[in-house]
Design an enzyme around this catalytic site. Structure first.
Site, PDB file in Angstrom:
ATOM      1  N   ARG A 131     -17.697  -2.411  16.917  1.00 47.40           N
ATOM      2  CA  ARG A 131     -16.728  -1.402  16.498  1.00 47.40           C
ATOM      3  C   ARG A 131     -17.397  -0.040  16.614  1.00 47.40           C
ATOM      4  NH1 ARG A 131     -16.367  -5.421  12.358  1.00 47.40           N
ATOM      5  NH2 ARG A 131     -14.325  -6.466  12.288  1.00 47.40           N
ATOM      6  N   LYS A 139     -17.092  -4.392   8.564  1.00 45.63           N
ATOM      7  CA  LYS A 139     -16.157  -4.074   7.484  1.00 45.63           C
ATOM      8  C   LYS A 139     -16.639  -4.686   6.181  1.00 45.63           C
ATOM      9  CE  LYS A 139     -11.984  -3.523  10.273  1.00 45.63           C
ATOM     10  NZ  LYS A 139     -10.604  -3.987  10.519  1.00 45.63           N
ATOM     11  N   HIS A 164     -12.564   1.037  21.035  1.00 47.41           N
ATOM     12  CA  HIS A 164     -12.128  -0.317  20.714  1.00 47.41           C
ATOM     13  C   HIS A 164     -11.720  -1.085  21.969  1.00 47.41           C
ATOM     14  CE1 HIS A 164     -12.100  -2.072  16.775  1.00 47.41           C
ATOM     15  NE2 HIS A 164     -11.018  -2.768  17.034  1.00 47.41           N
ATOM     16  N   ARG A 176     -14.482  -3.170  23.080  1.00 51.55           N
ATOM     17  CA  ARG A 176     -14.618  -4.341  22.203  1.00 51.55           C
ATOM     18  C   ARG A 176     -13.591  -5.409  22.586  1.00 51.55           C
ATOM     19  NH1 ARG A 176     -16.074  -6.113  16.877  1.00 51.55           N
ATOM     20  NH2 ARG A 176     -14.326  -6.838  15.615  1.00 51.55           N
ATOM     21  N   HIS A 213     -15.021 -11.197  12.638  1.00 52.88           N
ATOM     22  CA  HIS A 213     -13.680 -11.381  12.078  1.00 52.88           C
ATOM     23  C   HIS A 213     -13.732 -12.310  10.868  1.00 52.88           C
ATOM     24  CE1 HIS A 213     -11.534 -10.359  16.135  1.00 52.88           C
ATOM     25  NE2 HIS A 213     -11.827  -9.281  15.424  1.00 52.88           N
ATOM     26  N   TYR A 236      -6.998 -12.969  21.251  1.00 58.49           N
ATOM     27  CA  TYR A 236      -7.613 -12.949  22.580  1.00 58.49           C
ATOM     28  C   TYR A 236      -7.252 -14.174  23.407  1.00 58.49           C
ATOM     29  CZ  TYR A 236     -10.015  -9.023  20.624  1.00 58.49           C
ATOM     30  OH  TYR A 236     -10.263  -7.822  20.029  1.00 58.49           O
TER      31      TYR A 236
END
Length: 304
Positions: A149, A173, A245, A248, A271, A280
């Site tokens: 990110r 995150k 992004h 990514r 994730h 994806y």
């Protein structure tokens, strides 16, 4: 219709919830839309304590019929839900008619991705003869080579780089740490940047351990990385919506297309849920469908 209740709800939003002017107006507008719809569809004013789930479902169906996007429907329902929660709390109604209503399904928008050739086209636009160009190449290689990110890139520390084992320690995150493998090119260009560019910059005290610096020796901002990516993509003549992004997304998509295990990709991307990573697989299916349309001999557009 419902003027007293709507006015009380407005005061509640403004005083107790402290909503901004825009959100405050949006909530009141949504409730007023519902009141107007019910009066019109029923031919009479419906007392607020007689509103039932079936009325709200009919209202949402009407919004859908008008072509209102699912995201807008969901926002409208959110305002109405808050209204009835407030009324129940105040004792104006016994039952909340929104209790069992699910928000409209919002289809996940598939992000733009870059092909391997497009990534190379972008990299070719980067001027490696300048210090900034050397830095930018290292950043782009990290974005695509490790699926980082933009915030993870700008916060990357010198002490987080483990080139000897081919990994980076990334803070994602929720300040959660994970080890991410990066390709040889990513580490090669990073090493060039560190040795030939960063070592020549007078570094500010607060950025001593930061990998990517601006010209003044401070931490590079996320906005600057966005600008660099968009500028290089424009120079390459790529008209897709490009951001850090996008690299990514491309990293993950190319792994899935190449047969990578979904759990492994989830781990690399950081994730929380495998469901997030599954987007994806949708991208991969779209890619495969495009291959059939373009190259299958039974396709009516096939040309020998």
């Amino acid at each position: 219709m419902w003027e007293k209740e709507i006015r009380s709800f407005g005061n509640y939003l403004k005083i107790e919830r402290g909503l901004s002017g825009h959100s405050h107006e949006a909530y009141l507008r949504d409730v007023s839309k519902l009141a107007t719809y019910l009066a019109s569809s029923l031919g009479e004013d419906l007392p607020i304590d007689e509103v039932r789930e079936v009325h709200l479902l009919a209202f949402l169906k009407d919004l859908h019929g008008l072509g209102i996007e699912a995201s807008t429907q969901a926002r409208c329902l959110s305002g109405i839900r808050s209204f009835f929660h407030f009324l129940q709390f105040e004792g104006s109604i016994q039952q909340d008619p929104t209790l069992h209503i699910k928000s409209p399904q919002q289809g996940r928008k598939l992000p733009d991705t870059l092909s391997f050739d497009e990534i190379n086209q972008i990299l070719e636009q980067n001027d490696m003869s300048t210090p900034e160009g050397v830095r930018n190449r290292a950043m782009l290689e990290m974005l695509y080579g490790a699926g980082m990110r933009v915030s993870e890139l700008t916060n990357l520390k010198l002490t987080d780089v483990y080139e000897d084992i081919g990994f980076l320690k990334v803070r994602g995150k929720g300040d959660k740490e994970r080890l991410v493998p990066a390709g040889k090119d990513a580490f090669r260009y990073l090493r060039i940047y560190l040795e030939s560019v960063r070592s020549q910059i007078p570094v500010k005290k607060e950025a001593l351990n930061v990998v990517f610096l601006n010209r003044r020796g401070g931490s590079l901002s996320r906005v600057m990385v966005f600008i660099i990516c968009k500028d290089l993509a424009a120079k390459a003549g790529i008209e897709k919506s490009i951001s850090p992004h996008t690299f990514r997304h491309s990293f993950a998509t190319h792994l899935i297309e190449g047969g990578a295990d979904l759990r492994a990709v989830q781990e690399m991307l950081g994730h929380e849920s495998i469901l997030t990573t599954e987007i994806y697989t949708h991208l991969d299916r779209a890619y495969l469908s495009q291959m059939v349309r373009d190259f299958h001999p039974l396709n009516k557009e096939w040309r020998m």
